[in-house]
Structure formats: C-alpha cells, structure tokens
Design an enzyme around this catalytic site. Structure first.
Site, short mmCIF file in Angstrom:
data_model
loop_
_atom_site.label_atom_id
_atom_site.label_comp_id
_atom_site.label_asym_id
_atom_site.label_seq_id
_atom_site.Cartn_x
_atom_site.Cartn_y
_atom_site.Cartn_z
N ALA A 142 2.32 1.67 -3.31
CA ALA A 142 1.11 1.94 -4.79
C ALA A 142 0.96 3.63 -3.94
O ALA A 142 1.13 4.47 -5.11
CB ALA A 142 0.02 1.22 -4.16
N GLU A 143 0.48 4.05 -2.88
CA GLU A 143 0.25 5.31 -2.56
C GLU A 143 1.39 6.46 -2.90
O GLU A 143 0.99 7.34 -3.54
CB GLU A 143 0.01 5.78 -1.10
CG GLU A 143 -0.16 6.97 -0.62
CD GLU A 143 -1.80 7.27 0.29
OE1 GLU A 143 -1.67 8.76 0.39
OE2 GLU A 143 -1.74 6.28 0.48
N THR A 144 2.98 6.34 -2.88
CA THR A 144 3.92 6.81 -3.41
C THR A 144 3.81 6.89 -4.55
O THR A 144 4.55 8.08 -4.88
CB THR A 144 5.42 6.33 -3.48
OG1 THR A 144 5.55 5.94 -1.76
CG2 THR A 144 6.27 6.32 -3.58
N SER B 60 0.81 9.24 -5.55
CA SER B 60 1.03 10.43 -5.01
C SER B 60 2.04 11.15 -6.25
O SER B 60 1.48 12.06 -6.78
CB SER B 60 1.07 10.27 -4.01
OG SER B 60 0.19 9.81 -2.96
N GLY C 74 0.71 -1.28 0.03
CA GLY C 74 0.09 -0.39 0.06
C GLY C 74 1.23 1.22 -0.13
O GLY C 74 0.33 2.10 -0.67
#
Length: 139
Positions: free
Chosen positions: A58-60, A63, A55
């Site tokens: 993925a967010e890195t 974003s 997660g």
C-alpha cells in the site's frame, strides 16, 4: 504541475524492500498506480499474507502516486498509513490499486485497495503523504 509518469526518476534498487517482497509496479498514471505482490514469501507464521506486507504494498503504490503529483517541486514522505484487513490470502498474487482522494500542495491522501486473484478485497488502506520542500540526503 504534476510530473509525467514516464519521467519519474529511477531510484536505486539496491537492497530495497520492494525487491525483497517481490513488489512490481505494473502501471502508473496521475489517476492510479497499480502493483502486484506474491503471497509466497510474504506470509506470517500461520500461512496467511502478512498484514505488514500488505502495508508495504500500500505505501509503495500510494507513495508512487504522491510522487507523480508532488515531484519535481516537492518531495513526498509518508505521514500516516492505516490498513483494514478484510480477509486472508494464502497463495497467488495480490494486486493493489492506489487512487487519489485529495491532492494538495502540502499533502496528498490516497486509498489503496488490495485484492486477491479472485477479485476479493483483502485490504483497504489510506495513505497520507506530506509534500516537503527538501529531499532526503542522498536522493
């Protein structure tokens, strides 16, 4: 107008989660952001890659992709992250590829596919970011 990836501001790297997890962004464009993360050091107690680490990867990547489209006029912040874990990884590097599904003025959504070194999909994530008019304090 989207920001040129070469001009994406360098953020402080002091005590950032990307450093703790060993995440490296290896390429970025308006069409995709690619990054890697080692499994070693990011396992849950049963020896498998931790879903939370997937997660974070993925967010890195998502974003970063949102920032390429929102900056400099607007600032992206994560609104929703959903991850489906398809298989486990126990060693090596995993690679994530973020691609836009929707890019608008106030929101963007991307799909992030995380694969193991054999090219097998281990996680599919979807990240939606809100593009704010204001930036967080200290940015």
């Amino acid at each position: 107008m989207p920001i040129d990836p070469a001009t994406l501001p360098q953020l402080s790297r002091v005590e950032q989660i990307n450093d703790k997890l060993g995440i490296e962004v290896v390429s970025m464009s308006h069409d995709e952001v690619v990054g890697t993360m080692p499994v070693a050091g990011n396992r849950q107690p049963f020896g498998l890659l931790h879903g939370g680490a997937s997660g974070v990867l993925a967010e890195t990547l998502g974003s970063t992709l949102a920032a390429l489209h929102a900056l400099p006029e607007r600032f992206p912040v994560g609104l929703e992250l959903a991850c489906t874990h398809h298989r486990s990884a126990t060693s090596g590097l995993v690679t994530g590829v973020a691609r836009p599904l929707h890019v608008g003025r106030s929101t963007s959504t991307c799909e992030i596919v995380i694969s193991d070194e054999q090219g097998r999909r281990i996680c599919t994530a979807k990240l939606t970011c809100l593009h704010r008019d204001t930036r967080p304090d200290g940015w």
